[in-house]
Design a protein around this motif. Structure first.
Motif, PDB file in Angstrom:
ATOM      1  N   ARG A  16       0.813  -1.223   0.000  1.00  0.00           N
ATOM      2  CA  ARG A  16       0.000   0.000   0.000  1.00  0.00           C
ATOM      3  C   ARG A  16       0.844   1.269   0.000  1.00  0.00           C
ATOM      4  NH1 ARG A  16      -3.269  -2.914   3.838  1.00  0.00           N
ATOM      5  NH2 ARG A  16      -1.975  -2.024   5.466  1.00  0.00           N
ATOM      6  N   ASN A  17       2.000   1.229   0.670  1.00  0.00           N
ATOM      7  CA  ASN A  17       2.714   2.477   0.955  1.00  0.00           C
ATOM      8  C   ASN A  17       4.057   2.652   0.276  1.00  0.00           C
ATOM      9  OD1 ASN A  17       0.675   3.397   2.786  1.00  0.00           O
ATOM     10  ND2 ASN A  17       1.399   1.843   4.205  1.00  0.00           N
ATOM     11  N   GLU A  18       4.575   1.653  -0.390  1.00  0.00           N
ATOM     12  CA  GLU A  18       5.881   1.752  -1.035  1.00  0.00           C
ATOM     13  C   GLU A  18       5.736   1.525  -2.534  1.00  0.00           C
ATOM     14  OE1 GLU A  18       8.752   2.675   0.251  1.00  0.00           O
ATOM     15  OE2 GLU A  18       7.911   2.875   2.258  1.00  0.00           O
ATOM     16  N   ALA A  19       6.136   2.520  -3.310  1.00  0.00           N
ATOM     17  CA  ALA A  19       5.974   2.455  -4.769  1.00  0.00           C
ATOM     18  C   ALA A  19       6.727   1.273  -5.379  1.00  0.00           C
ATOM     19  CB  ALA A  19       6.434   3.754  -5.399  1.00  0.00           C
ATOM     20  N   ILE A  20       7.929   0.997  -4.899  1.00  0.00           N
ATOM     21  CA  ILE A  20       8.709  -0.110  -5.464  1.00  0.00           C
ATOM     22  C   ILE A  20       8.025  -1.436  -5.170  1.00  0.00           C
ATOM     23  CG2 ILE A  20      10.892  -1.371  -5.297  1.00  0.00           C
ATOM     24  CD1 ILE A  20      12.251   1.358  -4.873  1.00  0.00           C
ATOM     25  N   ALA A  21       7.538  -1.612  -3.954  1.00  0.00           N
ATOM     26  CA  ALA A  21       6.841  -2.858  -3.607  1.00  0.00           C
ATOM     27  C   ALA A  21       5.559  -2.992  -4.420  1.00  0.00           C
ATOM     28  CB  ALA A  21       6.530  -2.897  -2.111  1.00  0.00           C
TER      29      ALA A  21
END
Length: 87
Positions: A16-21
């Motif tokens: 939800r919060n990390e663009a790479i993930a």
């Protein structure tokens, strides 16, 4: 070692919060084979030393178990979609 619930919660948070993930998740989902292709069990009963009837029975069972797995949300780390399809 973290519990499974903790790992799932952390994975969801990263998604939800990390663009790479999130990009990694979307890449994996985008590369999955659609529902038009399905594996087919095809045993060589002679090689395995079992009857043809037993081989066909196993093939049907294996295909049914795979179908049930594909319909379950257990294959999605977010536990939201079957085989991770969708968002």
């Amino acid at each position: 070692m973290p519990s499974l619930a903790t790992l799932r919660a952390q994975s969801r948070d990263l998604d939800r919060n990390e663009a790479i993930a999130r990009g990694a998740t979307e890449n994996i989902v985008g590369n999955l084979v659609g529902d038009g292709l399905r594996p087919q069990a095809k045993l060589d009963h002679q090689f395995l030393g079992i009857s043809e009837t037993a081989a066909r029975r196993f093939e049907k069972t294996a295909e049914k178990l795979y179908e049930l797995h594909c319909q379950s949300t257990d294959s999605d780390f977010r536990r939201l979609n079957p085989l991770g399809f969708g968002t």
